[in-house]
Design a protein around this motif. Structure first.
Motif, PDB file in Angstrom:
ATOM      1  N   LEU A 165      43.808  46.461  41.847  1.00  0.00           N
ATOM      2  CA  LEU A 165      42.216  47.122  41.856  1.00  0.00           C
ATOM      3  C   LEU A 165      41.727  47.179  40.850  1.00  0.00           C
ATOM      4  N   ARG A 166      42.591  46.920  39.593  1.00  0.00           N
ATOM      5  CA  ARG A 166      42.013  46.850  38.140  1.00  0.00           C
ATOM      6  C   ARG A 166      41.914  45.284  37.799  1.00  0.00           C
ATOM      7  N   SER A 167      42.130  44.496  38.503  1.00  0.00           N
ATOM      8  CA  SER A 167      42.080  42.968  38.196  1.00  0.00           C
ATOM      9  C   SER A 167      40.504  42.576  38.279  1.00  0.00           C
ATOM     10  N   PRO A 168      40.372  41.808  37.057  1.00  0.00           N
ATOM     11  CA  PRO A 168      38.963  41.392  36.900  1.00  0.00           C
ATOM     12  C   PRO A 168      38.861  40.136  37.843  1.00  0.00           C
ATOM     13  N   GLY A 169      39.904  39.660  38.505  1.00  0.00           N
ATOM     14  CA  GLY A 169      39.820  38.426  39.574  1.00  0.00           C
ATOM     15  C   GLY A 169      39.904  37.212  38.603  1.00  0.00           C
ATOM     16  N   PRO A 170      39.772  36.142  39.421  1.00  0.00           N
ATOM     17  CA  PRO A 170      39.718  36.201  40.891  1.00  0.00           C
ATOM     18  C   PRO A 170      41.422  36.193  41.448  1.00  0.00           C
ATOM     19  N   MET A 205      40.621  49.281  49.791  1.00  0.00           N
ATOM     20  CA  MET A 205      40.844  50.283  48.626  1.00  0.00           C
ATOM     21  C   MET A 205      39.898  50.095  47.604  1.00  0.00           C
ATOM     22  N   GLY A 206      38.934  49.105  47.682  1.00  0.00           N
ATOM     23  CA  GLY A 206      37.803  49.029  46.931  1.00  0.00           C
ATOM     24  C   GLY A 206      37.842  47.772  46.021  1.00  0.00           C
ATOM     25  N   TYR A 207      38.576  46.734  46.128  1.00  0.00           N
ATOM     26  CA  TYR A 207      38.368  45.718  45.094  1.00  0.00           C
ATOM     27  C   TYR A 207      37.274  44.968  45.634  1.00  0.00           C
ATOM     28  N   THR A 208      36.271  44.763  44.388  1.00  0.00           N
ATOM     29  CA  THR A 208      35.107  44.105  44.534  1.00  0.00           C
ATOM     30  C   THR A 208      35.102  42.514  44.085  1.00  0.00           C
ATOM     31  N   GLY A 209      35.974  42.223  43.436  1.00  0.00           N
ATOM     32  CA  GLY A 209      36.099  40.703  42.966  1.00  0.00           C
ATOM     33  C   GLY A 209      36.293  39.679  43.761  1.00  0.00           C
ATOM     34  N   ARG A 210      36.301  38.596  43.267  1.00  0.00           N
ATOM     35  CA  ARG A 210      36.472  37.286  44.110  1.00  0.00           C
ATOM     36  C   ARG A 210      37.857  37.190  44.621  1.00  0.00           C
ATOM     37  N   LEU A 211      37.933  37.197  46.093  1.00  0.00           N
ATOM     38  CA  LEU A 211      39.280  37.181  46.749  1.00  0.00           C
ATOM     39  C   LEU A 211      39.331  35.927  47.603  1.00  0.00           C
ATOM     40  N   VAL A 212      40.309  34.907  47.508  1.00  0.00           N
ATOM     41  CA  VAL A 212      40.614  33.547  48.061  1.00  0.00           C
ATOM     42  C   VAL A 212      41.883  33.742  48.680  1.00  0.00           C
ATOM     43  N   ALA A 213      41.709  33.601  50.146  1.00  0.00           N
ATOM     44  CA  ALA A 213      43.018  33.579  50.959  1.00  0.00           C
ATOM     45  C   ALA A 213      43.214  31.958  51.390  1.00  0.00           C
TER      46      ALA A 213
END
Length: 416
Positions: free
Chosen positions: A213-218, A238-246
């Motif tokens: 959750l602290r990751s700056p991403g992506p 849980m609140g991660y707001t960065g870029r998320l690629v699946a």
């Protein structure tokens, strides 16, 4: 009671490994060491145990790997056989001992299948360091018999209900569990959603322990099974707001990944490569071998597959000083080029199971957090269970789970 029992034997190993590739009959059919049996119903071993009738129990990728002998043998000393399989358990309480006060007969419950030192019958002063710290999924005494007595002998060795000779799993009509393993299910959660609590807790545990959750991403999540979807869901809920690629393969898996919170979905190969390039990565071609990359990359990669190809991709796609989280049951890998590990100063972390999490200033079990979040957004998970089979049709259930490309199965469950 009726139950599906699996036994590990040398003849069974030889037959399955040699002939299982040609016929699934040697994996889960009449020629296998898996079968429907009649067993005595379990009884409460002590006052702080609970007897539960099983409502639903999932089929896990680790189950498929074990009955086909495709998993590494490294964990064999921490199980005992013959065992009634099944560890993704939703049930209803039938009986409680006088030492159990948090659940009562008639309540629906989910079960943490991993055994704490206390469940083995050990006094607090003799708990292993893992159990004492709240990380019982790595119990350091699971390879030993426990002081607890069941029937005529001591509790057999084993880390997990479902791979345990003394404690039948959820591919049977009833189980018993220690009080610290049992969690009440809110009435608002449907059965087909509640049965996902165990696998979704694995994703949640990996997300919280890795501090994703602290990751700056992506962040890249590799895989199109339940654990991958659990990871996507856990990051978002849980609140991660960065870029998320699946990364997923088939259309229905792509739809699920997007529904659970992925910003972008890619298929393996060219689409995944393009997503990497869009992070700023530059491709270089060595004299021989696959492309390598510098610059850009994914700050975190969750490998929820654990295969040679997924591990190689994770190493190649991670950014310099990035982190790789292994949630797939990676085992023996015959040929794995680790150059990127040192050349990019990567960190590799592995997580198993669940435990006591530090969240919002409190220490809470992963199952409690998962149930709380599922109750708040249960509609998002309703399409995960794609197939339900009665226990007597366990072979059809396993066929659907193994051949998920044809069956389009995501989560297959048995209904004892």
């Amino acid at each position: 009671m009726k139950a599906v029992e699996f036994n590990v034997t040398i003849p069974g190993y030889i037959l399955t490994k040699s002939l299982g590739r040609f016929s699934r009959s040697f994996v889960y059919g009449r020629a296998s060491r898996l079968g429907l049996v009649n067993r005595a119903a379990p009884v409460l071993p002590r006052d702080d145990w609970v007897r539960i009738e099983v409502l639903l129990c999932g089929i896990c990728g680790s189950d498929l790997g074990n009955i086909s002998y495709e998993s590494s043998p490294a964990m064999e000393p921490f199980g005992s056989f013959p065992a009634v399989l099944g560890h993704e358990i939703l049930g209803r309480v039938v009986e409680v001992g006088p030492g159990v006060t948090h659940v009562s007969p008639g309540q629906r419950v989910v079960v943490d299948p991993m055994l704490h030192c206390e469940a083995r019958g050990r006094d607090e002063g003799s708990w292993c360091p893992s159990c004492a710290s709240g990380a019982h999924s790595t119990c350091e005494q699971s390879g030993e018999e426990g002081p607890l007595t069941l029937g005529d002998g001591p509790l057999a060795r084993g880390l997990t209900i479902g791979y345990h000779r003394s404690l039948p799993g959820g591919w049977g009509e009833q189980i018993v569990a220690h009080r610290r393993q049992v969690f009440a299910v809110p009435d608002s959660i449907a059965d087909r959603t509640a049965v996902l609590t165990e696998p979704f807790s694995i994703g949640l545990h990996g997300v919280l322990r890795s501090r994703a959750l602290r990751s700056p991403g992506p962040i890249l999540v590799i895989g199109s099974g339940t654990i991958a979807f659990a990871t996507i869901w856990s990051l978002r809920t849980m609140g991660y707001t960065g870029r998320l690629v699946a990364q997923a393969k088939r259309p229905h898996e792509v739809s699920l990944a997007r529904m659970l919170g992925a910003d972008e979905t890619v298929t393996p190969g060219n689409e995944a490569r393009q997503a990497l390039v869009e992070t700023g990565a530059q491709a270089y071609m060595p004299v021989v071998g696959d492309e390598v990359y510098a610059g850009g990359g994914f700050e975190m990669v969750f490998d929820c597959v654990g295969s040679e190809s997924s591990l190689m991709q994770a190493l190649r796609f991670a950014s310099a000083r990035g982190r790789i989280v292994l949630l797939g049951c990676a085992g023996q890998v015959r040929k794995l080029d680790l150059t990127s590990l040192w050349a990019k100063e990567l960190q590799v972390q592995g997580y198993v199971g669940y435990g006591v999490e530090e969240w919002d200033g409190r220490r809470r079990h992963t199952f409690e957090l998962a149930l709380e979040r599922i109750a708040g957004d249960s509609h998002a998970l309703g399409d995960m269970v794609t197939h339900v089979f009665p226990l007597t049709q366990y072979r059809d259930a396993l066929r659907a789970a193994y051949d998920h490309r044809r069956s389009k199965a995501v989560k297959v469950v048995l209904q004892p």
